[in-house]
Structure formats: structure tokens, C-alpha cells
Design a protein around this motif. Structure first.
Motif, PDB file in Angstrom:
ATOM      1  N   GLU A   1       4.633   5.121  11.779  1.00 57.87           N
ATOM      2  CA  GLU A   1       3.891   5.191  13.018  1.00 57.87           C
ATOM      3  C   GLU A   1       2.463   4.359  12.291  1.00 57.87           C
ATOM      4  OE1 GLU A   1       4.065   6.260  16.125  1.00 57.87           O
ATOM      5  OE2 GLU A   1       5.244   7.924  15.823  1.00 57.87           O
ATOM      6  N   THR A   2       1.819   4.690  11.621  1.00 52.22           N
ATOM      7  CA  THR A   2       1.065   3.561  11.800  1.00 52.22           C
ATOM      8  C   THR A   2       0.437   2.269  10.758  1.00 52.22           C
ATOM      9  OG1 THR A   2       0.004   5.852   9.929  1.00 52.22           O
ATOM     10  CG2 THR A   2      -1.201   3.677   9.355  1.00 52.22           C
ATOM     11  N   SER A   3       1.977   1.891  10.239  1.00 52.79           N
ATOM     12  CA  SER A   3       1.750   0.178  11.041  1.00 52.79           C
ATOM     13  C   SER A   3       2.134  -0.510  11.495  1.00 52.79           C
ATOM     14  CB  SER A   3       2.751  -0.263   9.257  1.00 52.79           C
ATOM     15  OG  SER A   3       4.410   0.361  10.039  1.00 52.79           O
ATOM     16  N   LYS A   4       2.180   0.685  12.564  1.00 56.17           N
ATOM     17  CA  LYS A   4       2.663  -0.230  14.051  1.00 56.17           C
ATOM     18  C   LYS A   4       1.146  -0.702  14.851  1.00 56.17           C
ATOM     19  CE  LYS A   4       5.324   2.567  16.272  1.00 56.17           C
ATOM     20  NZ  LYS A   4       5.466   3.281  17.450  1.00 56.17           N
ATOM     21  N   THR A   5      -0.020  -0.185  14.114  1.00 57.05           N
ATOM     22  CA  THR A   5      -1.556  -0.145  14.347  1.00 57.05           C
ATOM     23  C   THR A   5      -2.244  -1.240  14.322  1.00 57.05           C
ATOM     24  OG1 THR A   5      -1.908   1.230  12.930  1.00 57.05           O
ATOM     25  CG2 THR A   5      -1.204   2.258  15.581  1.00 57.05           C
ATOM     26  N   TRP A   6      -1.078  -1.767  12.777  1.00 60.12           N
ATOM     27  CA  TRP A   6      -1.994  -2.917  11.785  1.00 60.12           C
ATOM     28  C   TRP A   6      -2.456  -4.290  12.706  1.00 60.12           C
ATOM     29  CZ3 TRP A   6       0.807  -1.175   6.707  1.00 60.12           C
ATOM     30  CH2 TRP A   6       0.083  -0.015   6.508  1.00 60.12           C
ATOM     31  N   ARG A   7      -3.187  -5.083  12.465  1.00 59.00           N
ATOM     32  CA  ARG A   7      -3.377  -6.326  12.952  1.00 59.00           C
ATOM     33  C   ARG A   7      -2.351  -7.097  12.291  1.00 59.00           C
ATOM     34  NH1 ARG A   7      -8.518  -9.480  13.524  1.00 59.00           N
ATOM     35  NH2 ARG A   7      -9.356  -7.914  12.720  1.00 59.00           N
ATOM     36  N   ASN A   8      -1.633  -7.770  13.850  1.00 57.50           N
ATOM     37  CA  ASN A   8      -0.443  -8.412  13.277  1.00 57.50           C
ATOM     38  C   ASN A   8       1.029  -7.771  13.266  1.00 57.50           C
ATOM     39  OD1 ASN A   8      -1.688 -11.014  13.843  1.00 57.50           O
ATOM     40  ND2 ASN A   8      -2.223 -11.112  12.136  1.00 57.50           N
ATOM     41  N   SER A   9       0.637  -6.437  13.496  1.00 59.49           N
ATOM     42  CA  SER A   9       1.893  -5.791  13.693  1.00 59.49           C
ATOM     43  C   SER A   9       3.133  -6.032  13.883  1.00 59.49           C
ATOM     44  CB  SER A   9       2.044  -4.280  13.839  1.00 59.49           C
ATOM     45  OG  SER A   9       1.846  -4.365  15.537  1.00 59.49           O
TER      46      SER A   9
ATOM     47  N   SER B   1      10.036 -14.710   4.425  1.00 58.63           N
ATOM     48  CA  SER B   1       8.966 -12.924   4.007  1.00 58.63           C
ATOM     49  C   SER B   1       9.185 -12.418   2.848  1.00 58.63           C
ATOM     50  CB  SER B   1      10.533 -12.318   4.851  1.00 58.63           C
ATOM     51  OG  SER B   1      11.415 -12.225   3.879  1.00 58.63           O
ATOM     52  N   VAL B   2       8.584 -11.537   2.590  1.00 65.23           N
ATOM     53  CA  VAL B   2       8.507 -10.847   1.544  1.00 65.23           C
ATOM     54  C   VAL B   2       8.487  -9.133   1.367  1.00 65.23           C
ATOM     55  CG1 VAL B   2       5.897 -11.316   1.508  1.00 65.23           C
ATOM     56  CG2 VAL B   2       6.668 -10.703  -0.930  1.00 65.23           C
ATOM     57  N   THR B   3       9.018  -8.436   0.799  1.00 61.41           N
ATOM     58  CA  THR B   3       9.048  -7.004   0.667  1.00 61.41           C
ATOM     59  C   THR B   3       7.575  -6.664  -0.177  1.00 61.41           C
ATOM     60  OG1 THR B   3      10.229  -7.294  -1.568  1.00 61.41           O
ATOM     61  CG2 THR B   3      11.181  -6.897   0.807  1.00 61.41           C
ATOM     62  N   VAL B   4       6.974  -5.837   0.858  1.00 62.66           N
ATOM     63  CA  VAL B   4       5.379  -5.364   0.428  1.00 62.66           C
ATOM     64  C   VAL B   4       5.834  -3.665   0.578  1.00 62.66           C
ATOM     65  CG1 VAL B   4       3.248  -5.569   1.352  1.00 62.66           C
ATOM     66  CG2 VAL B   4       4.775  -7.035   1.689  1.00 62.66           C
ATOM     67  N   ALA B   5       5.312  -2.796  -0.695  1.00 61.51           N
ATOM     68  CA  ALA B   5       4.576  -1.600  -0.968  1.00 61.51           C
ATOM     69  C   ALA B   5       3.549  -1.159   0.051  1.00 61.51           C
ATOM     70  CB  ALA B   5       4.522  -1.233  -1.910  1.00 61.51           C
ATOM     71  N   PRO B   6       3.719  -0.333   1.262  1.00 69.30           N
ATOM     72  CA  PRO B   6       2.332   0.226   1.921  1.00 69.30           C
ATOM     73  C   PRO B   6       2.009   0.888   1.132  1.00 69.30           C
ATOM     74  CG  PRO B   6       4.514   1.302   2.032  1.00 69.30           C
ATOM     75  CD  PRO B   6       5.037   1.014   1.350  1.00 69.30           C
ATOM     76  N   TYR B   7       1.970   1.442  -0.222  1.00 70.47           N
ATOM     77  CA  TYR B   7       1.057   2.861  -0.535  1.00 70.47           C
ATOM     78  C   TYR B   7      -0.279   2.497  -0.501  1.00 70.47           C
ATOM     79  CZ  TYR B   7       0.259   6.351  -4.116  1.00 70.47           C
ATOM     80  OH  TYR B   7       0.489   8.049  -4.839  1.00 70.47           O
TER      81      TYR B   7
ATOM     82  N   VAL C   1      -1.878  -4.744   3.350  1.00 72.60           N
ATOM     83  CA  VAL C   1      -0.614  -4.875   3.964  1.00 72.60           C
ATOM     84  C   VAL C   1      -0.594  -5.905   5.180  1.00 72.60           C
ATOM     85  CG1 VAL C   1       1.333  -5.125   5.138  1.00 72.60           C
ATOM     86  CG2 VAL C   1       0.321  -2.819   3.701  1.00 72.60           C
ATOM     87  N   GLU C   2      -2.155  -6.015   5.775  1.00 71.23           N
ATOM     88  CA  GLU C   2      -2.777  -7.262   6.725  1.00 71.23           C
ATOM     89  C   GLU C   2      -2.849  -8.728   5.958  1.00 71.23           C
ATOM     90  OE1 GLU C   2      -5.855  -5.548   8.669  1.00 71.23           O
ATOM     91  OE2 GLU C   2      -4.701  -3.665  10.477  1.00 71.23           O
ATOM     92  N   PRO C   3      -3.114  -8.716   5.200  1.00 72.11           N
ATOM     93  CA  PRO C   3      -3.613 -10.402   4.706  1.00 72.11           C
ATOM     94  C   PRO C   3      -2.144 -11.002   4.478  1.00 72.11           C
ATOM     95  CG  PRO C   3      -4.635  -9.075   2.888  1.00 72.11           C
ATOM     96  CD  PRO C   3      -3.694  -8.049   4.044  1.00 72.11           C
ATOM     97  N   PHE C   4      -0.894  -9.900   4.570  1.00 70.36           N
ATOM     98  CA  PHE C   4       0.219 -10.740   4.447  1.00 70.36           C
ATOM     99  C   PHE C   4       0.810 -11.377   5.712  1.00 70.36           C
ATOM    100  CE2 PHE C   4       0.239  -8.242   0.345  1.00 70.36           C
ATOM    101  CZ  PHE C   4       1.197  -9.349  -0.039  1.00 70.36           C
ATOM    102  N   LEU C   5       0.610  -9.454   6.723  1.00 77.40           N
ATOM    103  CA  LEU C   5       0.814 -10.285   8.132  1.00 77.40           C
ATOM    104  C   LEU C   5      -0.380 -11.939   8.949  1.00 77.40           C
ATOM    105  CD1 LEU C   5       0.380  -5.908   8.980  1.00 77.40           C
ATOM    106  CD2 LEU C   5       2.870  -7.694   8.791  1.00 77.40           C
ATOM    107  N   ALA C   6      -1.297 -11.837   8.500  1.00 78.11           N
ATOM    108  CA  ALA C   6      -2.232 -13.040   9.112  1.00 78.11           C
ATOM    109  C   ALA C   6      -1.512 -14.434   8.678  1.00 78.11           C
ATOM    110  CB  ALA C   6      -3.016 -12.569   7.756  1.00 78.11           C
ATOM    111  N   PHE C   7      -0.440 -14.216   8.053  1.00 77.27           N
ATOM    112  CA  PHE C   7       0.653 -15.860   7.819  1.00 77.27           C
ATOM    113  C   PHE C   7       1.414 -15.544   9.065  1.00 77.27           C
ATOM    114  CE2 PHE C   7      -1.457 -15.157   4.189  1.00 77.27           C
ATOM    115  CZ  PHE C   7      -1.447 -17.038   3.477  1.00 77.27           C
ATOM    116  N   LYS C   8       1.345 -16.467   9.743  1.00 76.01           N
ATOM    117  CA  LYS C   8       1.942 -17.101  11.246  1.00 76.01           C
ATOM    118  C   LYS C   8       3.561 -17.416  10.856  1.00 76.01           C
ATOM    119  CE  LYS C   8       0.989 -19.686  15.369  1.00 76.01           C
ATOM    120  NZ  LYS C   8       2.421 -20.363  15.816  1.00 76.01           N
TER     121      LYS C   8
END
Ligand code: OMP
Length: 277
Positions: free
Chosen positions: A178-186, A125-131, A137-144
Motif C-alpha cells: 500500500e505505502t509503496s504505491k504512494t512513492w514518487r515514480n511508483s 531492474s534490481v531487487t530492493v528491500a523495503p525495510y 527506495v525512491e532513488p532507485f525509482l528515479a531511474f527512467k
């Protein structure tokens, strides 16, 4: 008694009744704070980390090197980080690893950050800033089978500068959740909530009841374990509690590893007690 569930590399939560721990140890290595005798070693940072890991791995479920403490020493620091993650993955593959790098940039750059920590170094895992928002953020979430740990409400005083301010009547940290829950691969998201912000955890759990939280700030920053658990724990525990300085610098003498183990065990025993309630 509730079983503690620990995270494994197959992205499932596995009951681990033996460890009774949800402790994450922060490997924030400062050459001015480690025992002097280690400075004679070829790689003092790795020598320190190896000794800490050997002494504490039985009481924790995760390690979190903050990359600033490695980047500060240039190429040697980066090599020490690489040796540390390899040591963990080779010897303790069941232990969860967090690269605390607080990254996030335009999409193609985020992909390269993600490759650096997930593929090249092999962190879980990696910590990521949402700003910078969704496309950062989605490019990080794309990793299985990898987690992105999004800063939600941080432990520092400056968290009140922006994160708790309301935009359209809703605090910014709540909008991040709330918003991050809607992102792909959340489903690959976890969140950082500082232990010093325990009183916010009730509201946070209303928005993300099931997500795992990384909670730094017990120990040196004064956060309270019992408070965090009271408001933040869910039926799968759902918490990784981090302590860095409070554990790894318990002693700056030859007995540093045993002293760190002692501090880590104290926290683990408190956790074990909480889990048995
Ligand atoms: O993302 C983090 O881990 C983090 C977020 C936060 O809100 N507050 C926070 O202290 N951290 C990190 O957690 C660690 C806390 O270290 P100690 O205060 O020494 O236990 C450091 O590596 C911080 O950078």
C-alpha cells in the motif's frame, strides 16, 4: 487465447505470442556445482552462463543473476557478472534482466547502488528491500525505464518473522504494498512474492492488481506453478516465475546445457498450457 506480454527495454508490454513463456532463469552460479570440465576455462562462471543462455534463451523471457554468487568470487566474480549482462544485452536485447542484489540504504547510498546496476552494468531492474522506507527506495525509482523490484512477501520461512506480522491491524507486507504505491515514480515498481506463498496472492492482487510480480521459489523450494498462476495471474499475465537451481543444475556433466534447456522447456510448456486456458 490470452497472449503473453513480455517486457521490453522501452518499458512497455509487447505481445509475444510466439514464446508463450513467463519464465525467468536464475543464474546463481556456484563453482562447486558446475561441471568439472568448465573449471579449466579462463572464466568458468561466464563460460557456464553463456552455455546456459545459448541453450535456454528461446524458452524464457528474463534472466536473474543473484549478485551474491558473483560477489563471493571477488573481482573475478564481478567481471563474470559484467560479461554475463553484456552478453545478454548484446545478443538478446529483448530479454529482461534482473540484478538480484536486494539493496536499499540511506538516499545517497541507494543512488550509488542504483547507478551500479542500472548505469554501469546496464540491468533493467534490481531487487530492493523495503525495510528502510521511502527515501531508501525512491532513488532507485528515479531511474527512467528501469524497474525496482521490492521485496513484499518472500519465499523463505523467515518471512513469517516480520512480513506477516500485523502493525496497527495490517500485515507488514500489505503495508509495504500500500505505502509503496504512494512513492514518487511508483509506476517503476514491481514486487517479489515467493511461490511458496501462493495462498497470499489473492489478497496481494486486491492491493496491486496491475503490478508485475517476480515469483521465485518454484523448483528447488517447492513452490507450485499452477497455484501461483491461479491466484497471481492478471489479464497481462503479470508474473515472472523464477527458477534457478532446478534449471541450471539439472546435470553436472558435459550435457549440462541441454539438461537445463530440457528443464526450462518443461516449465515453459506448463506455462503455455496455462496461457491457453
Ligand atoms: O529476490 C529473489 O529473487 C528471491 C526472493 C525470495 O523471496 N526468495 C528467493 O528465493 N529469491 C531468490 O530467487 C532464487 C531462487 O533460487 P532457487 O531456489 O534455486 O530456484 C535465489 O536467487 C534467491 O535468492
Amino acid at each position: 487465447m490470452r497472449l503473453f506480454l513480455y517486457y521490453d527495454h522501452t518499458a512497455t508490454y509487447i505481445p509475444n505470442p510466439k514464446k508463450k513463456s513467463f519464465l525467468c532463469i536464475g543464474l546463481d552460479v556456484d563453482l562447486n556445482k558446475i561441471p568439472k570440465h568448465l573449471l579449466k576455462e579462463e572464466d568458468p562462471i561466464f563460460a557456464f552462463n553463456r552455455a546456459i543462455i545459448d541453450a535456454t534463451h528461446h524458452v524464457c523471457v528474463a534472466y536473474k543473476p543473484n549478485t551474491a554468487f558473483y560477489e563471493a568470487y571477488g573481482i573475478k566474480g564481478w567481471q563474470a557478472l559484467e560479461k554475463t549482462i553484456n552478453y545478454l544485452n548484446d545478443n538478446h536485447p529483448e530479454i529482461y534482466t534482473i540484478a538480484d542484489a536486494k539493496r536499499g540504504d540511506i538516499g545517497n547510498t541507494s543512488t550509488m547502488y542504483a547507478k551500479a546496476f542500472f548505469e554501469d552494468l546496464g540491468f533493467d531492474s534490481v531487487t530492493v528491500a523495503p525495510y528502510m522506507g521511502k527515501d531508501s527506495v525512491e532513488p532507485f525509482l528515479a531511474f527512467k525505464d528501469k524497474h525496482t523490484i521490492l521485496l513484499a512477501l518472500t519465499s523463505n520461512q523467515g518471512a513469517f518473522d516480520f512480513q506477516t506480522k500485523s502493525v496497527d491491524g495490517v500485515e507488514l507486507y500489505k503495508q509495504v504494498l500500500e505505502t509503496s504505491k504512494t512513492w514518487r515514480n511508483s509506476e517503476n515498481l514491481m514486487y517479489v512474492v515467493g511461490a511458496t506463498k501462493a495462498e497470499f496472492l489473492g489478497d496481494i492482487r486486491k492491493i496491486i492488481p496491475d503490478s508485475f510480480l517476480l515469483v521465485p521459489g518454484v523448483g528447488a523450494q517447492g513452490g507450485n506453478l499452477q497455484e501461483v498462476c491461479k491466484y497471481g495471474m492478471n489479464s497481462s499475465v503479470g508474473l515472472l516465475i523464477n527458477s534457478s537451481r532446478g534449471i541450471i543444475y539439472a546435470s553436472q556433466e558435459e550435457d549440462f546445457a541441454e539438461a537445463a534447456a530440457q528443464k526450462a522447456q518443461e516449465l515453459q510448456l506448463d506455462m503455455s498450457e496455462i496461457l491457453s486456458l
